[in-house]
Design an enzyme around this catalytic site. Structure first.
Site, PDB file in Angstrom:
ATOM      1  CG  ASP A   1      -0.350  -0.126   2.528  1.00  0.00           C
ATOM      2  OD1 ASP A   1       0.901  -0.117   2.610  1.00  0.00           O
ATOM      3  OD2 ASP A   1      -1.088  -0.242   3.526  1.00  0.00           O
ATOM      4  CB  SER A   2       4.574   1.698   0.062  1.00  0.00           C
ATOM      5  OG  SER A   2       4.822   0.474  -0.609  1.00  0.00           O
TER       6      SER A   2
ATOM      7  CG  ASP B   1       0.468  -4.147   2.084  1.00  0.00           C
ATOM      8  OD1 ASP B   1       0.665  -5.093   2.870  1.00  0.00           O
ATOM      9  OD2 ASP B   1       1.273  -3.201   1.940  1.00  0.00           O
TER      10      ASP B   1
ATOM     11  CE  LYS C   1       3.048  -6.037   4.144  1.00  0.00           C
ATOM     12  NZ  LYS C   1       2.542  -4.894   4.956  1.00  0.00           N
TER      13      LYS C   1
ATOM     14  CD  GLU D   1       0.072  -1.648   8.064  1.00  0.00           C
ATOM     15  OE1 GLU D   1      -0.371  -0.877   8.942  1.00  0.00           O
ATOM     16  OE2 GLU D   1       0.649  -1.246   7.040  1.00  0.00           O
TER      17      GLU D   1
ATOM     18  CD  GLU E   1       7.416  -0.220   8.337  1.00  0.00           C
ATOM     19  OE1 GLU E   1       7.649   0.919   7.866  1.00  0.00           O
ATOM     20  OE2 GLU E   1       6.422  -0.904   8.012  1.00  0.00           O
TER      21      GLU E   1
END
Length: 272
Positions: free
Chosen positions: A52-53, A91, A121, A123, A190
């Site tokens: 999602d970056s 993501d 993925k 979070e 991270e």
């Protein structure tokens, strides 16, 4: 001591677990489009993260929050079409899984069906365990993400190192063990202290992929645009720039502009 690199025709979630067991480090990079993904895959990268970056490096947003599920599916589809070897992890974007496990499953199924990605993925730890369980029960592989979780940036208020205090460190370790028990195949850590990351990696049997988490983990991930030096304003300690494409590309484009204006391009050999 380095471990001999084994040749894999196709990387799967099982491959990554085997790599950890064999002491072989895992390489992971982001990609968001066909052309770059083709290069990243061809260079032998084990895992490609459609992160999602993309919200930051592709769309210019300040955070990862604005990117939508449809946009993630678009980027993931482009990457999947380019890849023949790497495991493609996608993501789940902010808002698509946090509040409702049923919505999380719907989002996960859409990405898998419409993009052809290999895994997802998410979070977070215990706060999203019901969403993870639903997705895993549907047969969709899940990679966890702990430590600095960019989708929670407004809660943290800063991008500084996480889990420096004992209480947060212990919670992170417990969350990592929980993610393993739930069935996640790997976890990204991270921006946490290297010693804590090493402890987490030794405490679970699934691979731990670090970004700003030291070298005591099972693999590393970087944002492609950062490690190639395309983004030049970003200077975290954990980033190694392998190229300086910002300067090289700027120089090349400037030369092209000059050549066009001076009628040096195209020359006699570059026309029909």
């Amino acid at each position: 001591m380095s471990v001999a690199k084994k040749e894999y025709k196709r990387i799967t979630v099982k491959t990554l677990v085997d790599m950890k067991a064999n002491g072989e480090k895992i390489s992971m990079l982001t990609a968001y489009d066909y052309t770059m993904a083709k290069i990243v895959d061809g260079a032998g990268t084990d895992v490609i993260l459609v992160g999602d970056s993309a919200s930051n490096v592709m769309a210019g947003h300040e955070t990862t929050l604005p990117i939508t599920l449809d946009q993630m599916i678009y980027h993931a589809s482009s990457v999947v079409r380019a890849v023949s070897r790497a495991l493609v992890v996608v993501d789940l974007p902010f808002g698509s899984y946090q509040s409702d496990p049923k919505e999380a499953l719907r989002s996960a199924i859409r990405i898998m069906k419409e993009s052809g990605g290999h895994a997802l993925k998410l979070e977070g730890g215990k706060e999203i365990k019901e969403s993870i369980k639903r997705i895993l029960n549907a047969g969709i592989p899940v990679m966890g993400h702990l430590g600095l979780t960019p989708q929670s940036i407004y809660k943290f208020g800063t991008y500084t190192v996480r889990a420096k205090e004992e209480q947060e460190a212990m919670q992170l370790l417990e969350d990592a063990k929980l993610l393993e028990r739930l069935g996640c195949f790997a976890i990204v850590l991270e921006k946490i202290p290297a010693e804590l990351a090493k402890q987490v990696a030794a405490s679970v049997s699934i691979p731990i992929i670090g970004i700003g988490a030291g070298n005591g983990v099972d693999g590393q991930v970087l944002v492609l645009h950062d490690m190639l030096g395309m983004t030049h304003e970003f200077h975290p300690r954990f980033l190694r720039r392998y190229l300086n494409l910002y300067e090289d590309m700027t120089q090349a484009i400037s030369q092209y502009v000059d050549d066009v204006k001076s009628i040096d391009f195209p020359n006699d050999n570059e026309q029909y």
